[in-house]
Design an enzyme around this catalytic site. Structure first.
Site, PDB file in Angstrom:
ATOM      1  CG  HIS A 159     -39.628 112.594 -42.761  1.00 38.59           C
ATOM      2  ND1 HIS A 159     -38.852 112.106 -43.791  1.00 38.59           N
ATOM      3  CD2 HIS A 159     -39.056 112.139 -41.622  1.00 38.59           C
ATOM      4  CE1 HIS A 159     -37.865 111.372 -43.296  1.00 38.59           C
ATOM      5  NE2 HIS A 159     -37.961 111.376 -41.975  1.00 38.59           N
ATOM      6  CB  SER A 286     -56.093 138.665 -51.789  1.00 39.16           C
ATOM      7  OG  SER A 286     -56.769 138.404 -53.007  1.00 39.16           O
ATOM      8  CE  LYS A 292     -55.002 134.063 -49.082  1.00 40.86           C
ATOM      9  NZ  LYS A 292     -54.724 133.860 -50.507  1.00 40.86           N
ATOM     10  CD  GLU A 299     -46.344 134.402 -49.896  1.00 46.54           C
ATOM     11  OE1 GLU A 299     -46.683 133.987 -51.003  1.00 46.54           O
ATOM     12  OE2 GLU A 299     -47.084 135.116 -49.189  1.00 46.54           O
TER      13      GLU A 299
END
Ligand code: ARG
Length: 467
Positions: A159, A286, A292, A299
Site C-alpha cells: 500500500h 527543466s 531539477k 517516465e
C-alpha cells in the site's frame, strides 16, 4: 499495362488507381522494412521452383543474382521505392522483373497473402531473439546492481506504506523474475511464429507440385528434431495473425513490468525517498527550474506502456469479426506490430543502461530500513515462539505500537517494564528482535529475503545469466 499501374492490376484494369486511393492503400511507407525477409523468402521460393522444374538453373541463378543486387541497393539506401507499386513485395518483384525476364516466373504458386505472412513471421523471429537478448541484459543489470549493494536493506512496502525490511537485491530480483516470465512467454510465442505459411497461396494452395517442406527447411522453420514446420491449413495460414497478437500481448505485459520498475525508480529518485541517484547522462533538466533533475527515461518507459497496450487492443480489434480469409484490413497489423517491437526493445535497452548508471544512497536506505516498526511482525513472531496464538500476539504487539506512539519513542526503545505492561509474556529478551542483522538471518525459507537466501538467489541468477 500503364506505367504507374502495379502488376496486381494488370489485364483486368483499365488504368492505375486514383492518386488518393493509392495513398490510402499503400503500405510501402512502412512495410519496406520487411525487405530483407521478402528477399530471403523469394530466394527460397525460387530454389524450390527450380527443384520442381518451374525454373531452369539459369533462371534461378538470375533471380538470386537480381535479388541480391536489389538487397544491396536497399541496404545502401540507393533503391527507389515506388508508392504506386503499393508494397514491399511488388516493389521488389517489379524491379527484379525489370532486370531479368525470369523475374516474371518468381510469383508462380505464390500470392502476396502467403508472402506477407511469411515475411512477418521471418521478421518477428529475429525480433524475438533480439528482444530476448536485451531482456537478459536488463536482468543482468538488475542482478549486478543487487550484487554491488548486496548488504543494503530497504523498507519493503505494501500500500506504499512501510511494511517489512528487505534487501535491495530482493526487490530487484523480483523484477528479474518478472522478466524471466516475459522471456518464457516470448519463447512460447516463438514456437508458433516459427511455422512456414508459404505454399498456401492466396487461400487454397496451388495446383503445382510445390515442395513446402523444402522451403520451410531452407528458411529454418524447423522443430527440435530438425523437421520442417509448415502450416496445416491454407485458409488459416493466410488469415492467421495470432502469432502477432501473442507477441503484442507478451510485449504489453513486458511493458507493464517495465512501467512498474520505472515507477519504483522514479519514487526512489525523489527527494522524499532519496534512495538512489541516477547519473546525469540518464536524466534531463527543466527548461524553467534550474534545480531539477528529472528521471525522464523511467517516465517515458512508463508512458510508452500506453501505446504498447494500445497496439495489442488495436490488433485484437482488427481481427475481430474478419471473415475468412485474407482481407486487406490485415495490412493494418504491421505498424502496430512494429511499434510494439520497437518500443519494447528501446525501453528494455534504456532501462538497462539507466540502471547501470544508478547509484544507491546507502546511508539513506540504512536509516529507512532502521525503522523499528518494520519489525513489529518479528515481535509478534517472538510471542508465537513462546507459544502464544498469533492472533493474540498480533493484538499484544498492536498495543505495544500504540504505547510507543503515545510515549513518542520508537518501538524498540520501549523498556521491558513498558512491554510487560502491555502483555506479561514480553521478557527482557524481547528487544533482541530488533537486531536487524539477526532479523534478516531468520528469514530462511525459499524466496524469502533472508541473508543467505538472497545470496543464494543472486548466485543462481548470476549463473543462469552468465553475469
Ligand atoms: N500489403 C499487403 C499487406 O500488408 C500485402 C498483401 C496484399 N494482398 C492482397 N491480396 N492485396 O497485407
Amino acid at each position: 499495362m500503364k506505367k504507374n499501374s502495379p502488376v496486381s492490376r494488370s489485364g483486368r484494369f483499365a488504368g492505375g488507381p486514383a492518386a488518393d486511393v493509392a495513398r490510402f492503400t499503400e503500405s510501402i511507407s512502412f512495410d519496406w522494412r520487411l525487405w530483407r525477409q521478402d528477399i530471403l523468402g523469394s530466394m527460397a521460393h525460387a530454389a524450390m521452383l527450380k527443384k520442381i522444374g518451374v525454373l531452369t538453373d539459369a533462371e534461378e541463378k538470375a533471380i538470386v543474382r537480381g535479388l541480391d543486387a536489389i538487397g544491396r541497393e536497399i541496404s545502401a539506401g540507393n533503391f527507389q521505392w515506388k508508392p504506386e507499386l503499393e508494397d514491399v513485395h511488388m516493389n521488389i518483384e517489379a524491379e527484379l522483373t525489370r532486370r531479368t525476364p525470369a523475374g516474371a516466373k518468381l510469383h508462380t504458386g505464390r500470392s502476396r497473402n502467403d508472402q506477407v505472412a511469411l515475411d512477418i513471421r521471418l521478421w518477428l523471429r529475429d525480433e524475438i531473439v533480439a528482444l530476448d537478448d536485451e531482456l537478459m541484459s536488463l536482468q543482468r543489470a538488475l542482478v549486478e546492481l543487487g550484487e554491488k549493494y548486496r548488504d543494503v536493506l530497504l523498507p519493503g512496502y505494501t500500500h506504499l506504506q512501510r511494511a517489512q525490511p528487505v534487501y535491495l537485491a530482493h526487490h530487484l530480483l523480483a523484477y528479474v523474475e518478472m522478466l524471466e516470465r516475459d522471456s518464457e512467454r516470448l519463447a512460447d510465442c516463438f514456437s508458433r511464429v516459427n511455422v512456414c505459411p508459404l505454399g498456401s497461396g492466396a487461400i487454397a494452395g496451388s495446383t503445382l507440385p510445390l515442395d513446402r517442406e523444402f522451403v520451410a527447411k531452407l528458411l529454418g522453420f524447423l522443430d527440435q528434431n530438425g523437421k520442417p514446420r509448415v502450416t496445416q491449413n491454407s485458409m488459416d495460414a493466410v488469415s492467421d495473425r495470432d502469432f502477432a497478437v501473442e507477441f503484442c500481448a507478451a510485449a504489453a505485459l513486458l511493458a507493464v513490468h517495465l512501467s512498474r520498475l520505472a515507477e519504483d525508480l522514479i519514487l526512489w529518485a525523489s527527494s522524499e525517498f532519496n534512495f538512489i541517484k541516477i547519473a546525469d547522462a540518464y536524466t534531463t533538466g527543466s527548461s524553467l527550474m534550474p534545480q531539477k533533475k528529472n528521471p525522464d527515461i523511467a517516465e517515458l518507459t512508463r508512458g510508452k506502456t500506453g501505446r504498447v497496450v494500445g497496439n495489442l487492443v488495436a490488433l485484437l480489434t482488427l481481427l475481430k469479426g474478419l471473415p475468412m480469409t485474407y482481407n486487406r484490413d490485415l495490412q493494418e497489423d504491421k505498424e502496430r506490430l512494429f511499434d510494439s517491437a520497437d518500443t519494447a526493445r528501446a525501453s528494455v535497452r534504456l532501462m538497462a543502461a539507466m540502471l547501470r548508471h544508478t547509484t544507491v544512497n546507502e546511508r539513506v536506505c540504512a536509516v529507512a530500513a532502521g525503522d523499528a516498526a518494520l519489525l513489529a511482525t518479528d515481535l509478534a513472531d517472538y510471542l508465537v515462539r513462546k507459544g502464544m496464538p498469533f492472533r493474540h500476539a498480533h493484538h499484544a504487539v498492536g498495543g505495544a505500537v500504540a504505547l510507543a506512539e503515545k510515549l513518542g519513542k520508537p518501538l524498540n526503545e520501549l523498556t521491558t517494564a513498558e512491554l510487560k505492561s502491555v502483555n506479561p509474556e514480553f521478557d527482557a529478551d524481547a528487544r533482541s528482535v530488533f537486531d536487524l542483522k539477526k532479523a534478516m538471518a531468520r528469514r530462511k525459507g525459499t524466496g524469502m529475503p533472508g541473508t543467505k537466501e538472497v545470496a543464494r538467489q543472486l548466485a543462481r541468477w548470476r549463473k543462469k545469466l552468465g553475469a
